[in-house]
Design a protein around this motif. Structure first.
Motif, mmCIF file in Angstrom:
data_model
loop_
_atom_site.group_PDB
_atom_site.id
_atom_site.type_symbol
_atom_site.label_atom_id
_atom_site.label_comp_id
_atom_site.label_asym_id
_atom_site.label_seq_id
_atom_site.Cartn_x
_atom_site.Cartn_y
_atom_site.Cartn_z
ATOM 1 N N ALA A 109 0.833 -1.205 0.000
ATOM 2 C CA ALA A 109 0.000 0.000 0.000
ATOM 3 C C ALA A 109 0.866 1.253 0.000
ATOM 4 O O ALA A 109 0.575 2.228 -0.705
ATOM 5 C CB ALA A 109 -0.926 -0.011 1.211
ATOM 6 N N ALA A 110 1.960 1.242 0.782
ATOM 7 C CA ALA A 110 2.866 2.387 0.808
ATOM 8 C C ALA A 110 3.501 2.599 -0.567
ATOM 9 O O ALA A 110 3.659 3.744 -1.026
ATOM 10 C CB ALA A 110 3.952 2.165 1.861
ATOM 11 N N TRP A 111 3.874 1.510 -1.238
ATOM 12 C CA TRP A 111 4.447 1.598 -2.580
ATOM 13 C C TRP A 111 3.438 2.190 -3.554
ATOM 14 O O TRP A 111 3.781 3.008 -4.417
ATOM 15 C CB TRP A 111 4.879 0.209 -3.039
ATOM 16 N N ALA A 112 2.185 1.772 -3.445
ATOM 17 C CA ALA A 112 1.143 2.296 -4.330
ATOM 18 C C ALA A 112 0.966 3.798 -4.145
ATOM 19 O O ALA A 112 0.838 4.545 -5.125
ATOM 20 C CB ALA A 112 -0.177 1.569 -4.069
ATOM 21 N N VAL A 113 0.976 4.249 -2.902
ATOM 22 C CA VAL A 113 0.854 5.684 -2.626
ATOM 23 C C VAL A 113 2.010 6.447 -3.262
ATOM 24 O O VAL A 113 1.804 7.458 -3.959
ATOM 25 C CB VAL A 113 0.817 5.948 -1.109
ATOM 26 N N ALA A 114 3.227 5.981 -3.043
ATOM 27 C CA ALA A 114 4.400 6.662 -3.580
ATOM 28 C C ALA A 114 4.384 6.668 -5.109
ATOM 29 O O ALA A 114 4.787 7.655 -5.748
ATOM 30 C CB ALA A 114 5.677 5.991 -3.064
ATOM 31 N N SER A 115 3.927 5.580 -5.717
ATOM 32 C CA SER A 115 3.888 5.500 -7.178
ATOM 33 C C SER A 115 2.919 6.525 -7.751
ATOM 34 O O SER A 115 3.234 7.222 -8.727
ATOM 35 C CB SER A 115 3.492 4.088 -7.618
ATOM 36 N N VAL A 116 1.731 6.626 -7.167
ATOM 37 C CA VAL A 116 0.747 7.590 -7.651
ATOM 38 C C VAL A 116 1.246 9.008 -7.422
ATOM 39 O O VAL A 116 1.077 9.893 -8.279
ATOM 40 C CB VAL A 116 -0.608 7.361 -6.966
ATOM 41 N N GLN A 117 1.875 9.249 -6.280
ATOM 42 C CA GLN A 117 2.433 10.579 -6.012
ATOM 43 C C GLN A 117 3.510 10.950 -7.024
ATOM 44 O O GLN A 117 3.711 12.126 -7.318
ATOM 45 C CB GLN A 117 3.023 10.621 -4.595
ATOM 46 N N GLY A 118 4.203 9.966 -7.563
ATOM 47 C CA GLY A 118 5.242 10.202 -8.560
ATOM 48 C C GLY A 118 4.713 10.230 -9.982
ATOM 49 O O GLY A 118 5.495 10.088 -10.935
ATOM 50 N N ASP A 119 3.393 10.385 -10.128
ATOM 51 C CA ASP A 119 2.737 10.464 -11.439
ATOM 52 C C ASP A 119 2.896 9.181 -12.249
ATOM 53 O O ASP A 119 2.840 9.213 -13.486
ATOM 54 C CB ASP A 119 3.260 11.659 -12.242
ATOM 55 N N GLU A 120 3.087 8.068 -11.580
ATOM 56 C CA GLU A 120 3.131 6.786 -12.260
ATOM 57 C C GLU A 120 1.713 6.198 -12.306
ATOM 58 O O GLU A 120 0.833 6.613 -11.552
ATOM 59 C CB GLU A 120 4.074 5.824 -11.544
ATOM 60 N N THR A 121 1.525 5.252 -13.207
ATOM 61 C CA THR A 121 0.199 4.643 -13.360
ATOM 62 C C THR A 121 0.305 3.117 -13.328
ATOM 63 O O THR A 121 -0.048 2.434 -14.308
ATOM 64 C CB THR A 121 -0.449 5.087 -14.682
ATOM 65 N N ARG A 139 9.774 -0.470 1.399
ATOM 66 C CA ARG A 139 9.850 0.397 2.574
ATOM 67 C C ARG A 139 8.432 0.749 3.001
ATOM 68 O O ARG A 139 7.501 0.817 2.180
ATOM 69 C CB ARG A 139 10.668 1.651 2.280
ATOM 70 N N LEU A 140 8.265 1.001 4.261
ATOM 71 C CA LEU A 140 6.931 1.175 4.826
ATOM 72 C C LEU A 140 6.497 2.628 4.983
ATOM 73 O O LEU A 140 5.314 2.907 5.187
ATOM 74 C CB LEU A 140 6.858 0.479 6.194
ATOM 75 N N SER A 141 7.438 3.548 4.905
ATOM 76 C CA SER A 141 7.114 4.948 5.183
ATOM 77 C C SER A 141 6.266 5.551 4.062
ATOM 78 O O SER A 141 6.401 5.187 2.890
ATOM 79 C CB SER A 141 8.400 5.759 5.355
ATOM 80 N N ILE A 142 5.389 6.464 4.456
ATOM 81 C CA ILE A 142 4.549 7.207 3.522
ATOM 82 C C ILE A 142 4.714 8.689 3.831
ATOM 83 O O ILE A 142 4.532 9.112 4.976
ATOM 84 C CB ILE A 142 3.072 6.799 3.649
#
Length: 243
Positions: A109-121, A139-142
């Motif tokens: 879930a943390a990876w998904a958040v970071a990916s969307v924040q980085g304009d990835e799809t 990594r777990l941090s958000i």
């Protein structure tokens, strides 16, 4: 011919991917809870063992000195001890599986958040695998969720996960030493006790991280709805008769 199902938009398949990790962790959590109960049902301190005994008669000794021997045993006590060992091993194994599934859920879930924040799809949560072929958690941090109402609760939960992971590392370090003092042995057992709660803490953090996934997907989903609305309007105009 039946129509082919419409392909999911990446926002939906990504959320489904995170949700699948939640369901996986939940399955292991439920199984682990059941194993804990099973262990408790055969704890000797809680059981009234029947005193009845049976006699077992069979061949004993070597080939050149074989003889019959009769021994008495308590079948009920034997069953309780055997089951306690079996359930305890199962509980430990399920605890490891639950902990790993919870960490994969939270970090996915943390990876998904970071990916969307980085304009990835990304259409799916992606993991690297170790030499054994199993997924390795991210990594777990958000970060970057200042506008999110649940950011403080998320940060607090992350801190609890880190505290338990640090305790696990400290206990492992002490256990690997050739010699530990009595004080260090006490610290090691205390750290182990803290680390044992990592699975539940990671699962709770995963639930909050999953909500954060929904938050960062709000804008992409709105953009998708706008695209679909524009496409419908264009299609409707093209089907209208000309005068």
């Amino acid at each position: 011919m039946p129509e082919k199902p419409a392909q999911q938009h990446w926002t939906e398949s990504l959320f489904d991917s995170v949700y699948a990790l939640y369901e996986t962790a939940l399955e292991y959590q439920t199984a682990h809870r059941a194993a804990q109960v099973a262990v408790q049902t055969v704890e000797v301190e809680r059981r009234q063992l029947h005193e009845g005994r049976v006699a077992l008669r069979g061949l004993q000794g070597r080939d050149d000195a074989t003889y019959y021997r009769t021994r008495r045993t308590s079948p009920h006590a034997n069953a309780v001890f055997d089951l306690h060992g079996l359930y305890s091993r199962t509980e430990r194994e399920l605890h490891r599986s639950y902990e790993e599934a919870a960490l994969l859920y939270a970090s996915g879930a943390a990876w998904a958040v970071a990916s969307v924040q980085g304009d990835e799809t990304p259409a799916l949560v992606e993991f690297n695998t170790g030499q054994d072929g199993n997924p390795v958690h991210h990594r777990l941090s958000i970060t970057g969720l200042e506008r999110y109402a649940g950011s403080q609760e998320l940060a607090s939960a992350y801190g609890q996960v880190c505290a338990r992971m640090n305790a696990a590392e400290y206990a492992e370090d002490l256990a690997g030493r050739d010699y530990v003092t009595d004080h260090e042995a006490g610290e090691m057992h205390h750290a182990i006790g803290i680390a044992m709660g990592l699975a539940d803490t990671a699962f709770a953090y995963g639930l909050l991280a999953q909500r954060a996934v929904s938050f960062v997907l709000l804008e992409p989903r709105r953009a998708r709805e706008s695209e679909l609305a524009a496409a419908r309007a264009t299609a409707q105009q093209s089907t209208q008769p000309t005068t």
